[in-house]
Scaffold this motif. Sequence first.
Motif, PDB file in Angstrom:
ATOM      1  N   LEU A 163       0.825  -1.209   0.000  1.00 12.09           N
ATOM      2  CA  LEU A 163       0.000   0.000   0.000  1.00 12.09           C
ATOM      3  C   LEU A 163       0.860   1.261   0.000  1.00 12.09           C
ATOM      4  O   LEU A 163       0.483   2.285  -0.579  1.00 12.09           O
ATOM      5  CB  LEU A 163      -0.924   0.000   1.217  1.00 12.09           C
ATOM      6  CG  LEU A 163      -2.068  -1.029   1.183  1.00 12.09           C
ATOM      7  CD1 LEU A 163      -2.725  -1.129   2.547  1.00 12.09           C
ATOM      8  CD2 LEU A 163      -3.088  -0.668   0.119  1.00 12.09           C
ATOM      9  N   ASN A 164       2.025   1.174   0.617  1.00  7.07           N
ATOM     10  CA  ASN A 164       2.935   2.330   0.622  1.00  7.07           C
ATOM     11  C   ASN A 164       3.286   2.782  -0.784  1.00  7.07           C
ATOM     12  O   ASN A 164       3.444   3.973  -1.059  1.00  7.07           O
ATOM     13  CB  ASN A 164       4.255   1.964   1.322  1.00  7.07           C
ATOM     14  CG  ASN A 164       4.087   1.819   2.803  1.00  7.07           C
ATOM     15  OD1 ASN A 164       3.224   2.440   3.397  1.00  7.07           O
ATOM     16  ND2 ASN A 164       4.906   0.973   3.393  1.00  7.07           N
ATOM     17  N   LEU A 165       3.420   1.808  -1.676  1.00  5.64           N
ATOM     18  CA  LEU A 165       3.852   2.128  -3.032  1.00  5.64           C
ATOM     19  C   LEU A 165       2.817   2.955  -3.785  1.00  5.64           C
ATOM     20  O   LEU A 165       3.139   3.563  -4.807  1.00  5.64           O
ATOM     21  CB  LEU A 165       4.168   0.845  -3.801  1.00  5.64           C
ATOM     22  CG  LEU A 165       5.344   0.026  -3.260  1.00  5.64           C
ATOM     23  CD1 LEU A 165       5.541  -1.225  -4.101  1.00  5.64           C
ATOM     24  CD2 LEU A 165       6.630   0.857  -3.222  1.00  5.64           C
ATOM     25  N   LEU A 166       1.587   3.005  -3.286  1.00  2.00           N
ATOM     26  CA  LEU A 166       0.556   3.817  -3.937  1.00  2.00           C
ATOM     27  C   LEU A 166       0.793   5.315  -3.736  1.00  2.00           C
ATOM     28  O   LEU A 166       0.092   6.134  -4.332  1.00  2.00           O
ATOM     29  CB  LEU A 166      -0.831   3.437  -3.428  1.00  2.00           C
ATOM     30  CG  LEU A 166      -1.231   1.973  -3.621  1.00  2.00           C
ATOM     31  CD1 LEU A 166      -2.665   1.751  -3.192  1.00  2.00           C
ATOM     32  CD2 LEU A 166      -1.032   1.523  -5.064  1.00  2.00           C
ATOM     33  N   THR A 167       1.763   5.662  -2.895  1.00  2.00           N
ATOM     34  CA  THR A 167       2.122   7.074  -2.722  1.00  2.00           C
ATOM     35  C   THR A 167       3.501   7.383  -3.307  1.00  2.00           C
ATOM     36  O   THR A 167       4.066   8.431  -3.032  1.00  2.00           O
ATOM     37  CB  THR A 167       2.106   7.459  -1.224  1.00  2.00           C
ATOM     38  OG1 THR A 167       3.097   6.691  -0.524  1.00  2.00           O
ATOM     39  CG2 THR A 167       0.746   7.214  -0.604  1.00  2.00           C
ATOM     40  N   GLU A 168       4.016   6.474  -4.112  1.00  2.78           N
ATOM     41  CA  GLU A 168       5.320   6.694  -4.749  1.00  2.78           C
ATOM     42  C   GLU A 168       5.211   7.722  -5.876  1.00  2.78           C
ATOM     43  O   GLU A 168       4.173   7.837  -6.537  1.00  2.78           O
ATOM     44  CB  GLU A 168       5.858   5.378  -5.323  1.00  2.78           C
ATOM     45  CG  GLU A 168       6.437   4.447  -4.279  1.00  2.78           C
ATOM     46  CD  GLU A 168       7.725   4.982  -3.690  1.00  2.78           C
ATOM     47  OE1 GLU A 168       8.602   5.420  -4.451  1.00  2.78           O
ATOM     48  OE2 GLU A 168       7.836   4.977  -2.447  1.00  2.78           O
ATOM     49  N   GLN A 169       6.301   8.438  -6.114  1.00  2.00           N
ATOM     50  CA  GLN A 169       6.338   9.405  -7.220  1.00  2.00           C
ATOM     51  C   GLN A 169       6.290   8.706  -8.578  1.00  2.00           C
ATOM     52  O   GLN A 169       5.677   9.203  -9.524  1.00  2.00           O
ATOM     53  CB  GLN A 169       7.615  10.247  -7.103  1.00  2.00           C
ATOM     54  CG  GLN A 169       7.670  11.472  -7.980  1.00  2.00           C
ATOM     55  CD  GLN A 169       6.732  12.574  -7.559  1.00  2.00           C
ATOM     56  OE1 GLN A 169       5.668  12.720  -8.141  1.00  2.00           O
ATOM     57  NE2 GLN A 169       7.097  13.339  -6.534  1.00  2.00           N
ATOM     58  N   ASP A 170       6.903   7.534  -8.661  1.00  2.00           N
ATOM     59  CA  ASP A 170       6.991   6.778  -9.913  1.00  2.00           C
ATOM     60  C   ASP A 170       5.625   6.150 -10.228  1.00  2.00           C
ATOM     61  O   ASP A 170       5.170   5.236  -9.535  1.00  2.00           O
ATOM     62  CB  ASP A 170       8.065   5.692  -9.764  1.00  2.00           C
ATOM     63  CG  ASP A 170       8.289   4.904 -11.048  1.00  2.00           C
ATOM     64  OD1 ASP A 170       7.445   5.005 -11.964  1.00  2.00           O
ATOM     65  OD2 ASP A 170       9.304   4.183 -11.126  1.00  2.00           O
ATOM     66  N   ARG A 171       4.991   6.629 -11.307  1.00  2.00           N
ATOM     67  CA  ARG A 171       3.640   6.164 -11.630  1.00  2.00           C
ATOM     68  C   ARG A 171       3.623   4.681 -12.013  1.00  2.00           C
ATOM     69  O   ARG A 171       2.661   3.967 -11.714  1.00  2.00           O
ATOM     70  CB  ARG A 171       3.049   7.008 -12.762  1.00  2.00           C
ATOM     71  CG  ARG A 171       1.544   6.772 -12.947  1.00  2.00           C
ATOM     72  CD  ARG A 171       0.935   7.699 -13.986  1.00  2.00           C
ATOM     73  NE  ARG A 171      -0.519   7.603 -13.955  1.00  2.00           N
ATOM     74  CZ  ARG A 171      -1.279   7.392 -15.033  1.00  2.00           C
ATOM     75  NH1 ARG A 171      -0.709   7.260 -16.224  1.00  2.00           N
ATOM     76  NH2 ARG A 171      -2.592   7.309 -14.916  1.00  2.00           N
TER      77      ARG A 171
END
Length: 609
Positions: A213-221
Amino acid sequence: MLHLPFPARKPVRDALAGSGPDALGNLPEWDLSDLYSGEDAPELKRDLDWLEEACASFARDFEGKLGDQDAAGLLDCVLRNERINSVAGRIMSYAGLRYYQLTTDADRAKFMSDMQERITNFTTPLVFFTLELNRLDDAHLDQHFTANSDLARYKPVFDRIRAMKPYQLSDELEKFLHDLGVVGDAWERMFDETIAGLTFDVDGETLNIEGALNLLTEQDRTKREAASREIARVLGENVKTFARVHNTQAKEKEIIDRWRGMETAQTGRHLSNHVEPEVVEALRTAVVNAYPKLSHRYYEMKRGWLGLERMQVWDRNAPLPMEDTKVVGWDEAEATVMEAYNAFDPRMGDIAVPFFKDGWIDAGVKPGKAPGAFAHPTVTDVHPYVMLNYLGKPRDVMTLAHELGHGVHQVLAAGQGEMLSSTPLTLAETASVFGEMLTFQKMLEKAETQAERKILLAGKVEDMINTVVRQIAFYDFECKLHAARRGGELTPEDINALWMSVQAESLGPCFDFMEGYETFWAYIPHFVHSPFYVYAYAFGDGLVNALYAVYREGGAGFEEKYFDMLKAGGSKHHKELLAPFGLDASDPKFWDKGLSMISSMIDELEAME
């Protein structure tokens, strides 16, 4: 039935943050020795032995005799019951907190289950207490309250118990339901252990639910998309299990509600929250009517910032293109929140210090640890504990501010004692959301550029949308789920369709929804642990927005009134608590005032374009 007293578990609703552990600094862990030193602690055996005898003697002394007690005798009964609750709560707090640290550990799960079963067995003889209490006349009780001021202090407890009078079953059925409660708890544990045991493979890295779920706030789309699709894949593979849990829990609730004669599936939650159904409906209606000027308007603006023709679900919590992606270390997060708390009132900072210094926070993300965040008050003669899954992004700082607010509230309310300290869920979010607001405003004050201010405002608007709009959409989903379950078993596809029926309405026309997103209901714990809890977030956010507007107006004595409100715990109704601030949650216009704060922030963002 004595359940695990975990009132403030937050839904894992919006992907916490992600970063490597080395950059975060020294993350604190719980020291549970203030409860017990271990499973084999002699104090634990002593308390279990005491509890067994205390419950048995309570039943011997009072069963069938409550109506014969004078005021002093009834007070003695209340105080003994309060002590029993305190000792049982201490045992279950210890068992529960150990379990949530490592939900995949079979020994911890067995220990918690064994403690729950023993306490259920010990406390079954106490079921008579509320049943007999509800058979007493109002006039009889009023005479006792008049005769004994110490007993009269507990009147709010009596009022809440007697609110259940119309829904009370026979003594035999109440005892049966009390004993059966451990079966329902087993389904909750199954949900927790299943969620904690899931693994997600994203770009060659194996993650738990928090990490994914953290990765859903990553800059990399591309990484956000990969994470979204992997979450959908794993939830899809397990959706039958989650559907079984929801079907069973909803059916159990329907049966109990039907036997009790409760008007709706939500009635029990409204009673426990000590809030009128029309107040909740006014909140729900105000938020749904505001979708176009809140979430729809904001996400359309965000679509433009991201340079997209259409928003996808993995863009909802995306950082802005100009946003700084630096990791916020633990020390910086602590300093930020403490500065905000101290600036409001040094007393708030003083209360917060031991959380950081004395092992009252468990912050790190670890395999098998429960997802999300909560503040658990334990019992009034110990102290609260806060659980986080801290991964170093600004939203994690806000989660720390939120849960620490709960902790401060719980410390202040502890003076009310075990039976009066517990705050209804609708008011339990007050201090937490207020703590977030203080921290946000302090960060906004320090913004050095227009771009930095824009990023902070956008982040806060998103948090408020997630707290208000998303939670009311979740509430609508639950209402539909429980209504549909009353018509028969629901397939996973049925539940998926109910979930999707609220998504476009709440998020707005600029979104597309990928295949697989229909299963995202499956990981939200409150649907299982506390049906209809979620509207309390929207209630708390709206209430705090109105409170903060009063604070900004600079009226004298706000801080003192605020502390008095928190110290009151569950001893007062929301009307009585808000009256000193000139606020009334039963006024439909009250919710518009809170929602207007979100709208005004979106106005400011639009003006920056």
